[in-house]
Design a protein around this motif. Structure first.
Motif, PDB file in Angstrom:
ATOM      1  N   MET A 186       0.848  -1.195   0.000  1.00 63.20           N
ATOM      2  CA  MET A 186       0.000   0.000   0.000  1.00 63.20           C
ATOM      3  C   MET A 186       0.886   1.248   0.000  1.00 63.20           C
ATOM      4  N   ARG A 187       0.713   2.088  -1.013  1.00 68.57           N
ATOM      5  CA  ARG A 187       1.497   3.319  -1.102  1.00 68.57           C
ATOM      6  C   ARG A 187       1.015   4.333  -0.057  1.00 68.57           C
ATOM      7  N   LEU A 188       1.963   5.219   0.323  1.00 68.13           N
ATOM      8  CA  LEU A 188       1.611   6.258   1.291  1.00 68.13           C
ATOM      9  C   LEU A 188       0.461   7.108   0.762  1.00 68.13           C
ATOM     10  N   GLU A 189       0.478   7.398  -0.525  1.00 63.05           N
ATOM     11  CA  GLU A 189      -0.592   8.201  -1.124  1.00 63.05           C
ATOM     12  C   GLU A 189      -1.952   7.537  -0.928  1.00 63.05           C
ATOM     13  N   GLU A 190      -2.000   6.206  -1.089  1.00 63.78           N
ATOM     14  CA  GLU A 190      -3.269   5.514  -0.937  1.00 63.78           C
ATOM     15  C   GLU A 190      -3.710   5.446   0.524  1.00 63.78           C
ATOM     16  N   LEU A 191      -2.758   5.439   1.446  1.00 64.13           N
ATOM     17  CA  LEU A 191      -3.128   5.546   2.861  1.00 64.13           C
ATOM     18  C   LEU A 191      -3.807   6.882   3.131  1.00 64.13           C
ATOM     19  N   GLN A 192      -3.268   7.947   2.522  1.00 66.79           N
ATOM     20  CA  GLN A 192      -3.888   9.261   2.684  1.00 66.79           C
ATOM     21  C   GLN A 192      -5.283   9.274   2.065  1.00 66.79           C
ATOM     22  N   TRP A 193      -5.450   8.576   0.938  1.00 68.25           N
ATOM     23  CA  TRP A 193      -6.780   8.472   0.345  1.00 68.25           C
ATOM     24  C   TRP A 193      -7.750   7.805   1.323  1.00 68.25           C
ATOM     25  N   PHE A 194      -7.283   6.738   1.977  1.00 68.38           N
ATOM     26  CA  PHE A 194      -8.143   6.045   2.935  1.00 68.38           C
ATOM     27  C   PHE A 194      -8.533   6.971   4.082  1.00 68.38           C
ATOM     28  N   VAL A 195      -7.573   7.756   4.604  1.00 67.55           N
ATOM     29  CA  VAL A 195      -7.875   8.671   5.707  1.00 67.55           C
ATOM     30  C   VAL A 195      -8.948   9.672   5.280  1.00 67.55           C
ATOM     31  N   THR A 196      -8.800  10.238   4.077  1.00 66.95           N
ATOM     32  CA  THR A 196      -9.797  11.192   3.594  1.00 66.95           C
ATOM     33  C   THR A 196     -11.157  10.533   3.431  1.00 66.95           C
ATOM     34  N   LEU A 197     -11.176   9.307   2.897  1.00 69.20           N
ATOM     35  CA  LEU A 197     -12.433   8.581   2.734  1.00 69.20           C
ATOM     36  C   LEU A 197     -13.055   8.270   4.095  1.00 69.20           C
ATOM     37  N   ALA A 198     -12.228   7.911   5.072  1.00 71.65           N
ATOM     38  CA  ALA A 198     -12.740   7.625   6.414  1.00 71.65           C
ATOM     39  C   ALA A 198     -13.319   8.875   7.061  1.00 71.65           C
ATOM     40  N   GLU A 199     -12.741  10.023   6.789  1.00 73.14           N
ATOM     41  CA  GLU A 199     -13.225  11.264   7.387  1.00 73.14           C
ATOM     42  C   GLU A 199     -14.509  11.759   6.720  1.00 73.14           C
ATOM     43  N   THR A 200     -14.644  11.525   5.418  1.00 71.36           N
ATOM     44  CA  THR A 200     -15.837  12.001   4.708  1.00 71.36           C
ATOM     45  C   THR A 200     -16.938  10.944   4.637  1.00 71.36           C
ATOM     46  N   GLU A 201     -16.528   9.666   4.664  1.00 72.88           N
ATOM     47  CA  GLU A 201     -17.452   8.534   4.522  1.00 72.88           C
ATOM     48  C   GLU A 201     -18.333   8.673   3.279  1.00 72.88           C
ATOM     49  N   HIS A 202     -17.724   9.178   2.206  1.00 67.24           N
ATOM     50  CA  HIS A 202     -18.468   9.370   0.960  1.00 67.24           C
ATOM     51  C   HIS A 202     -17.481   9.354  -0.197  1.00 67.24           C
ATOM     52  N   VAL A 203     -17.629   8.378  -1.104  1.00 64.51           N
ATOM     53  CA  VAL A 203     -16.663   8.213  -2.190  1.00 64.51           C
ATOM     54  C   VAL A 203     -16.631   9.441  -3.090  1.00 64.51           C
ATOM     55  N   THR A 204     -17.794   9.973  -3.449  1.00 66.89           N
ATOM     56  CA  THR A 204     -17.846  11.130  -4.355  1.00 66.89           C
ATOM     57  C   THR A 204     -17.147  12.337  -3.749  1.00 66.89           C
ATOM     58  N   VAL A 205     -17.452  12.603  -2.487  1.00 68.31           N
ATOM     59  CA  VAL A 205     -16.849  13.759  -1.808  1.00 68.31           C
ATOM     60  C   VAL A 205     -15.337  13.568  -1.669  1.00 68.31           C
ATOM     61  N   ALA A 206     -14.924  12.379  -1.245  1.00 68.33           N
ATOM     62  CA  ALA A 206     -13.498  12.119  -1.061  1.00 68.33           C
ATOM     63  C   ALA A 206     -12.746  12.204  -2.384  1.00 68.33           C
ATOM     64  N   ALA A 207     -13.312  11.639  -3.445  1.00 67.27           N
ATOM     65  CA  ALA A 207     -12.649  11.681  -4.745  1.00 67.27           C
ATOM     66  C   ALA A 207     -12.475  13.120  -5.231  1.00 67.27           C
ATOM     67  N   ALA A 208     -13.500  13.944  -5.035  1.00 70.96           N
ATOM     68  CA  ALA A 208     -13.405  15.348  -5.443  1.00 70.96           C
ATOM     69  C   ALA A 208     -12.345  16.082  -4.637  1.00 70.96           C
ATOM     70  N   GLU A 209     -12.302  15.813  -3.337  1.00 66.11           N
ATOM     71  CA  GLU A 209     -11.314  16.472  -2.484  1.00 66.11           C
ATOM     72  C   GLU A 209      -9.901  16.049  -2.860  1.00 66.11           C
ATOM     73  N   LEU A 210      -9.725  14.773  -3.201  1.00 72.34           N
ATOM     74  CA  LEU A 210      -8.397  14.235  -3.523  1.00 72.34           C
ATOM     75  C   LEU A 210      -8.011  14.455  -4.980  1.00 72.34           C
ATOM     76  N   LYS A 211      -9.013  14.856  -5.804  1.00 73.04           N
ATOM     77  CA  LYS A 211      -8.781  15.066  -7.236  1.00 73.04           C
ATOM     78  C   LYS A 211      -8.356  13.770  -7.921  1.00 73.04           C
ATOM     79  N   VAL A 212      -9.031  12.684  -7.583  1.00 69.29           N
ATOM     80  CA  VAL A 212      -8.860  11.397  -8.265  1.00 69.29           C
ATOM     81  C   VAL A 212     -10.242  10.918  -8.699  1.00 69.29           C
ATOM     82  N   SER A 213     -10.279   9.979  -9.628  1.00 74.19           N
ATOM     83  CA  SER A 213     -11.575   9.467 -10.075  1.00 74.19           C
ATOM     84  C   SER A 213     -12.168   8.531  -9.028  1.00 74.19           C
TER      85      SER A 213
END
Length: 290
Positions: free
Chosen positions: A1-28
């Motif tokens: 697991m890359r460090l970047e993807e760990l950060q993605w998980f943290v953002t997803l855990a904080e928002t609990e919403h894939v659409t919101v997290a993806a927009a915040e992280l600027k990934v699809s």
């Protein structure tokens, strides 16, 4: 697991919403979903419960979140320490501090330090005592300026100064004409206080217990200025720090407390088992001396 993807998980855990997290992280969204699937496969269990197309972090996810935050913090700390060794006059300090110190003490010390060492920057967080101490313990902050001294053996404490406490009362209150008083004189009065886990509330509760006083708390605030405003409006009395001479006028009246414990010590804390990076050590020495 890359460090970047760990950060993605943290953002997803904080928002609990894939659409919101993806927009915040600027990934699809598919990219984020695939990263989550890989992490859950490595963990051997789902980390979220899927409820009505929303995500809810489950017990396994909370464990992963704690360790992900710690891993990210450790990697950032490693980078900061390497950068500081390459150039000891540059780097970054992650500093957490109390709300009540945000208007004067912390800004003034940061100004003085940055005048002396302009190459060292800061990442700042303000909050209640229990929250900023937890950020130190989890590696999200290098240092915290807090009060009172936290319990537990996980942190190092370095005292900075002692703040006297007083009783704030409304104008015209029966105690408003006194120069000083014991807290017991406020028996039977409604109290305005901070919420239970806040540092000043802990000190207030200890003072009341020593006096055999069970305060009637009519409102729990999250910041001292709110307490002062409600006291001035006649909602009750409150234990607050003695105002500084240059703090400007307040609408409440402050009566000195004669109780020996009517004080709180403000100090620095950092994690006992993790060496301070050179910029953080330099800031500690600047504030408290060697």
């Amino acid at each position: 697991m890359r460090l970047e993807e760990l950060q993605w998980f943290v953002t997803l855990a904080e928002t609990e919403h894939v659409t919101v997290a993806a927009a915040e992280l600027k990934v699809s969204q598919p990219t984020l979903s695939r990263a989550l699937a890989r992490l859950e496969e490595q963990a051997g269990t789902p980390l979220f419960d899927r409820v009505n197309r929303r995500l809810r972090l489950n017990a396994y996810g909370h464990i992963m979140l704690e360790h992900a935050r710690r891993s990210i913090a450790e990697m950032h700390s490693a980078g900061d320490r390497i950068a500081a060794l390459l150039d000891p006059d540059r780097g970054r300090v992650r500093l957490a501090f109390l709300h009540s110190l945000a208007s004067w003490y912390v800004p003034e010390q940061l100004r003085r330090f940055r005048d002396a060492v302009p190459g060292i920057g800061f990442e700042l967080f303000q909050g209640p005592a229990h929250e900023i101490t937890q950020r130190v313990l989890t590696g999200q902050a290098d240092l915290a300026i807090t009060a009172p001294r936290p319990d537990g053996a996980g942190v190092v404490w370095r005292g900075l100064y002692v703040e006297r406490l007083c009783l704030a009362v409304p104008p015209g209150h029966r105690l408003a004409t006194r120069a000083r008083t014991r807290l017991s004189a406020a028996a039977g009065e409604p109290f305005v206080a901070l919420a239970e886990r806040y540092g000043l509330r802990q000190v207030t509760d200890e003072l009341c217990a020593e006096e055999g006083l069970v305060p009637d708390i009519v409102f729990e605030a999250t910041e001292i200025p709110t307490m002062e405003g409600l006291v001035a409006a006649g909602f009750g009395v409150a234990v607050v720090p003695v105002p500084r001479e240059d703090a400007g006028p307040t609408r409440s009246v402050h009566v000195a407390l004669t109780n020996r414990g009517a004080k709180r010590e403000v100090g620095l804390v950092w994690q006992r088992d993790r060496p301070l990076a050179p910029p953080a050590r330099r800031f500690v020495d600047f504030l408290a001396g060697p």
